[in-house]
Design an enzyme around this catalytic site. Structure first.
Site, PDB file in Angstrom:
ATOM      1  N   GLU A  51      66.853 -50.134  12.942  1.00 40.66           N
ATOM      2  CA  GLU A  51      68.183 -50.436  13.512  1.00 40.66           C
ATOM      3  C   GLU A  51      68.649 -51.849  13.169  1.00 40.66           C
ATOM      4  O   GLU A  51      69.142 -52.593  14.020  1.00 40.66           O
ATOM      5  CB  GLU A  51      68.173 -50.213  15.033  1.00 40.66           C
ATOM      6  CG  GLU A  51      67.959 -48.745  15.384  1.00 40.66           C
ATOM      7  CD  GLU A  51      68.124 -48.415  16.858  1.00 40.66           C
ATOM      8  OE1 GLU A  51      68.019 -49.318  17.687  1.00 40.66           O
ATOM      9  OE2 GLU A  51      68.363 -47.228  17.173  1.00 40.66           O
ATOM     10  N   GLU A  81      65.995 -40.468  14.524  1.00 43.01           N
ATOM     11  CA  GLU A  81      65.901 -40.544  15.986  1.00 43.01           C
ATOM     12  C   GLU A  81      67.057 -39.764  16.571  1.00 43.01           C
ATOM     13  O   GLU A  81      68.205 -39.923  16.135  1.00 43.01           O
ATOM     14  CB  GLU A  81      65.984 -42.000  16.490  1.00 43.01           C
ATOM     15  CG  GLU A  81      64.735 -42.819  16.264  1.00 43.01           C
ATOM     16  CD  GLU A  81      64.780 -44.185  16.928  1.00 43.01           C
ATOM     17  OE1 GLU A  81      65.421 -44.330  17.993  1.00 43.01           O
ATOM     18  OE2 GLU A  81      64.178 -45.122  16.368  1.00 43.01           O
TER      19      GLU A  81
HETATM   20  C1  BGP Z   1      66.245 -46.814  19.623  1.00 49.56           C
HETATM   21  C2  BGP Z   1      64.943 -47.452  19.206  1.00 49.56           C
HETATM   22  C3  BGP Z   1      63.716 -46.754  19.695  1.00 49.56           C
HETATM   23  C4  BGP Z   1      63.859 -45.995  20.994  1.00 49.56           C
HETATM   24  C5  BGP Z   1      65.204 -45.344  21.203  1.00 49.56           C
HETATM   25  C6  BGP Z   1      65.440 -44.762  22.588  1.00 49.56           C
HETATM   26  O1  BGP Z   1      67.219 -47.788  19.723  1.00 49.56           O
HETATM   27  O2  BGP Z   1      64.841 -47.515  17.810  1.00 49.56           O
HETATM   28  O3  BGP Z   1      62.662 -47.658  19.661  1.00 49.56           O
HETATM   29  O4  BGP Z   1      63.340 -46.651  22.055  1.00 49.56           O
HETATM   30  O5  BGP Z   1      66.243 -46.221  20.895  1.00 49.56           O
HETATM   31  O6  BGP Z   1      65.830 -45.760  23.489  1.00 49.56           O
HETATM   32  P1  BGP Z   1      65.148 -45.918  24.893  1.00 49.56           P
HETATM   33  O7  BGP Z   1      63.722 -46.172  24.611  1.00 49.56           O
HETATM   34  O8  BGP Z   1      65.824 -47.064  25.541  1.00 49.56           O
HETATM   35  O9  BGP Z   1      65.378 -44.640  25.609  1.00 49.56           O
END
Ligand code: BGP
Length: 455
Positions: A158, A358
């Site tokens: 990201e 993701e």
């Molecule tokens: C993205 C990241 C991940 C992951 C995901 C979900 O931004 O790359 O590492 O954590 O978000 O977010 P969260 O963990 O806050 O639910």
């Protein structure tokens, strides 16, 4: 759907791997955070000790690919050592070999936020140019050691958002942290960008049969209304949070328009000829675009009085809720068609294959009952999103390489909340980290077996 489509799941080292400081691992910023917050990142889901079992479960689901990241501090504990840590290298080789033996392609992120604490304390993370050299050395080691096992690489997780969160890698007590925030953010982002380009180039030189992509967060926004000023606000937001970054990665230059827009904010772009040559190097061009997608946003004209009926969605950016969409308990609006719209937009802009690395619905309501979790809500969310992925491939003919939903085996949320779960496999964090298959496990297995036909 292509028969080589990469169905699978996605994780990151700091949220999933655990293993603490075993095997000679150094402290990352998350290990330091653990001492302050008590969030046990050093254990997390303990993939370090459970990888045989976890890979078996992935194989049973029929995974074709598994996204994980390498912990920089497992390879170079402080980030600065002359020689890499052989125990760390041996651990990842073992994991990759086992994945390969199970018919699963590793998709490997070089950097998923877990900066060595030493580099924060002594170099202010990406603020310093030296960190670029340390990162390049780390990336070189990864390609040389793991190149024989890994065909799909991602650079920095990201990274389009790194301008918004530069303080993650800064020693807050340092003089640097007091610098003018916009210039500071750009300088940190710029150096991380050079890390990206160096990694892509090295990958192409050292592992020519491999493919490498960036990893961006979708921050895709619609206009809140058809009012032209709202349309313009959405366009600007998309440009500044995503396209500015991707334009640099794909065109090999920082456009004059971006340099001038930054100058309007008092930000200077200092780019040497050597930097420019690297950015423009054909070997430093990505082969595909990978991204996370959890929600879409709405934007409205900031100059106008805010629409009083519009609910604010407070994230890294101030956005508005879409009245046509439902949202999760965490306030993330659910927009499966948005994923299709976003992939079409990406492809029409950049003409590169895309990979969803993701996606998913984090919930706190998973309940372990009779050794399983009845997670119809998760199935429902993923079914709708996968249906749009299938249409994007079959009807829009966008080359989508794979779908790797986030946290396929439960892990810690980025915020440290271990009760926010995404997985097909439940991890009992209170009882020896035992694994249990959720209802979605069987469902996803059938999705993969039917190549996305049986949803
Ligand atoms: C993205 C990241 C991940 C992951 C995901 C979900 O931004 O790359 O590492 O954590 O978000 O977010 P969260 O963990 O806050 O639910």
């Amino acid at each position: 759907m292509n028969k080589d489509f990469l169905w699978g799941g996605s994780t990151s080292a700091f949220q999933f791997e655990g293993g603490g400081r075993l095997g000679g691992k150094g402290a990352s910023i998350y290990d330091t955070r653990e001492a302050k917050t008590g969030v046990t990142y050093s254990i997390a889901s303990d993939f370090y000790h459970h990888y045989h079992e976890d890979i078996r479960l992935m194989k049973e689901m029929g995974f074709k690919a598994f996204r994980m990241s390498i912990a920089w501090t497992r390879i170079y504990p402080k980030g600065i050592e002359e020689e890499p840590n052989q125990e760390g290298i041996a651990f990842y080789k073992d994991v990759f070999q086992e994945l390969k033996a199970s018919g699963i392609e590793p998709v490997v992120t070089l950097f998923h936020w877990d900066m060595p604490q030493y580099l924060v304390d002594h170099y202010n993370g990406f603020y310093s140019r030296e960190t670029i050299d340390f990162f390049a050395k780390y990336a070189r080691t990864c390609f040389e050691e793991f190149g024989p096992y890994v065909k799909n690489w991602l650079t920095l997780n990201e990274n389009n958002l790194s301008m918004l969160i530069p303080w993650m890698y800064l020693n807050k007590e340092s003089e640097v942290a007091k610098k003018e925030p916009k210039q500071l953010a750009w300088d940190c982002y710029y150096n991380s960008l050079l890390c990206h380009f160096l990694a892509v180039k090295l990958c192409h030189e050292l592992v020519p049969r491999a493919k490498i992509g960036n990893m961006m967060a979708s921050a895709f926004a619609y206009p809140l209304t058809p009012k032209p000023a709202d349309v313009f606000a959405a366009q600007k937001h998309n440009q500044e949070t995503m396209w500015d970054d991707l334009d640099i990665l794909t065109t090999g230059q920082i456009s004059e328009s971006l340099v001038k827009r930054l100058a309007d904010k008092g930000v200077k772009v200092k780019s040497s000829l050597a930097d420019q040559a690297l950015i423009a190097d054909p070997l430093a061009k990505i082969d595909f675009i990978s991204f996370s997608y959890y929600f879409s946003l709405c934007m409205q004209d900031k100059g106008q009085p805010a629409d009083s009926k519009a609910e604010t969605m407070q994230m890294l950016y101030q956005a508005y809720y879409n009245p046509y969409l439902k949202k999760t308990d965490f306030g993330w609006q659910i927009d499966p068609l948005g994923l299709r719209i976003f992939m079409n937009e990406l492809y029409s802009r950049y003409h590169l294959p895309v990979m969803v690395v993701e996606n998913g619905c984090g919930v706190e309501c998973d309940k372990l009952e009779d050794r399983t979790v009845h997670d119809a809500y998760r199935i429902d969310y993923l079914r709708q999103h996968i249906a749009e992925v299938v249409k994007t491939v079959d009807e829009d003919h966008v080359p989508v390489l794979g779908y790797l939903p986030w946290g396929c085996i439960d892990l810690y949320s980025a915020s440290g909340n271990k009760d926010k779960r995404y997985g097909f496999v439940y991890v009992d964090f209170d009882h020896q980290l035992k694994r249990y298959k959720k209802d979605s496990f069987t469902w996803y297995k059938q999705v993969i077996a039917s190549n996305g036909k049986e949803l």
